[in-house]
Enzyme design. Sequence first.
Site, PDB file in Angstrom:
ATOM      1  CB  VAL A   1      -0.837  -0.135   1.278  1.00  0.00           C
ATOM      2  CG1 VAL A   1      -0.218   0.220   2.380  1.00  0.00           C
ATOM      3  CG2 VAL A   1      -2.008   0.982   1.173  1.00  0.00           C
TER       4      VAL A   1
ATOM      5  N   GLY B   1      -4.879  -7.226   1.949  1.00  0.00           N
ATOM      6  CA  GLY B   1      -5.319  -6.256   2.907  1.00  0.00           C
ATOM      7  C   GLY B   1      -4.630  -4.860   3.017  1.00  0.00           C
ATOM      8  CD  GLU B   2      -0.624  -4.206   4.754  1.00  0.00           C
ATOM      9  OE1 GLU B   2       0.078  -3.719   4.010  1.00  0.00           O
ATOM     10  OE2 GLU B   2      -0.048  -5.220   5.389  1.00  0.00           O
ATOM     11  N   GLY B   3      -5.709  -1.979   2.558  1.00  0.00           N
ATOM     12  CA  GLY B   3      -6.094  -1.148   1.722  1.00  0.00           C
ATOM     13  C   GLY B   3      -5.738  -1.066   0.183  1.00  0.00           C
TER      14      GLY B   3
END
Length: 370
Positions: free
Chosen positions: A101, A322-324
Site C-alpha cells: 500500500v 489487505g492494508e487498503g
Amino acid sequence: MTTLNLDDFSDLIERPDGGVRRDAEDRRERLAVPAGALGRLDELAEWLAAAQGRVPVAPIVRPRVVLFAADHGIAAEGVSARPASSAHLLVRSVLDGNSPVSILAARFGAGLRVVDAGLDCDPGLLPEDVVKHRVRRGSGRIDTEDALTIEEARDAIALGIAIADEEADSGTDLVVLGDLSVGGTTVAATLVAALCGTDASVVTGRGGAPIDDLTWMRKCAAIRDALRRARPVLGDQVALLAAVGGADVAAMTGFLLQCAVRRTPVILDGIVSAACGLVAQRAAFRAPDWWLAGQASGEPGQAKALDRMALNPVLDHGVSVGEGTGALLALPLVQAAAALAADLPERTTGSDGPAEGAEPSAGPSAGPPQ
C-alpha cells in the site's frame, strides 16, 4: 453532535445529488465517444459527479489512504496466520515504505495516514502522530468477553468522526479506507454474520495471510461463539461494536458515517471496511451511496456485506493482502473516469458521420474505378 447517537446520522446524511447525476448522464450522451464504449468508467464518473455536486466532474487531486490499526484479542486463540499483538509490525512496514500500500500510494500520488486506534504495543515503538489517538491497548476476546467497554466504543466512534473531519477540512477529495490489524477478519466476519443472519461457516474466510484448515476451523468456532454474544445486542450499534468489534472497527464505522455527512467519497477495501460499512448502514441507510467497493477480496463475508449494501466491486484481481491495497488499485480507474468525463469533447454536427436519422449522402457522381 453534542452527544454520540448513531441514529442521528440518519437525518444528517443525504444522498449524493441525483439531479447532478442525471446532468452527468446527459453530458455523457453528448460526448464524441459512444455511450457504453467506456464501460464502467461512465458509472464511476457519474457517481463521482453526484458526490461532488458538479458537472463536469472535477479531477481527483488530493486522494488519501487512511488506515486504522489495532490488535484484536481473539488472535490469541490461533485464528490468524500472524502472531497475536503483532499489528505494529504491519504499521512499521507501511511507515518504512516497504508494504504494497505504501509503494502504490507513492506511485499514485496519494497521501497516506495511519491511525493507531488500539494497537497492543508500547507507544514508543511508533511515531507520536500515529499513536496519539489510541483508544486502548488491544481488545478483548470476542468469543468470551466484550472487545470494548461502551465508553471505549463511543470514544472510538468519536475518533473516527474526528479523523473524517480532519480529512475533509484539509481538502481530501477521495479516501481509500483500509485497516492494519491482526484478528480483524475474525471480528469483521462476526459482524457480517450477525447483521446478515447467517452461520459462521458462511462468512469465515482464510484472511489476508492465508490460514490452514485447522486454523480455519478454530476461526469458525470463534466466530460461532462470538455470534452468541452479538445477537442479543443487534438492535444497538454501539453495544454491538463494544461486544464483538474493536477500536479500529468502531473508529472506521464513525469515519464512514462522518465522511458521508461531509460529502467525502470513500473507496472500501476488504472485509473489515465492508463490515464497518454494514454497521454504518444500520445507522444511516443512505450512507453507502457515498462509498465505492474497490475490489472483491475473495473473503465470503465481504461478498455478503457488499451484496447487502448493493455495492458492486470495481476490481476482482484476487488481492487479499489487505492494508487498503486492493481499494487503492481502484483509484487510477476513478481518476481516469473523472478525466475522461471532464475532458472528452462533445460531438459536433458532422464530426462522427451523419446525424442520427439523416439520409446518407450520395456524394459526387463518379464512374467505375479506373
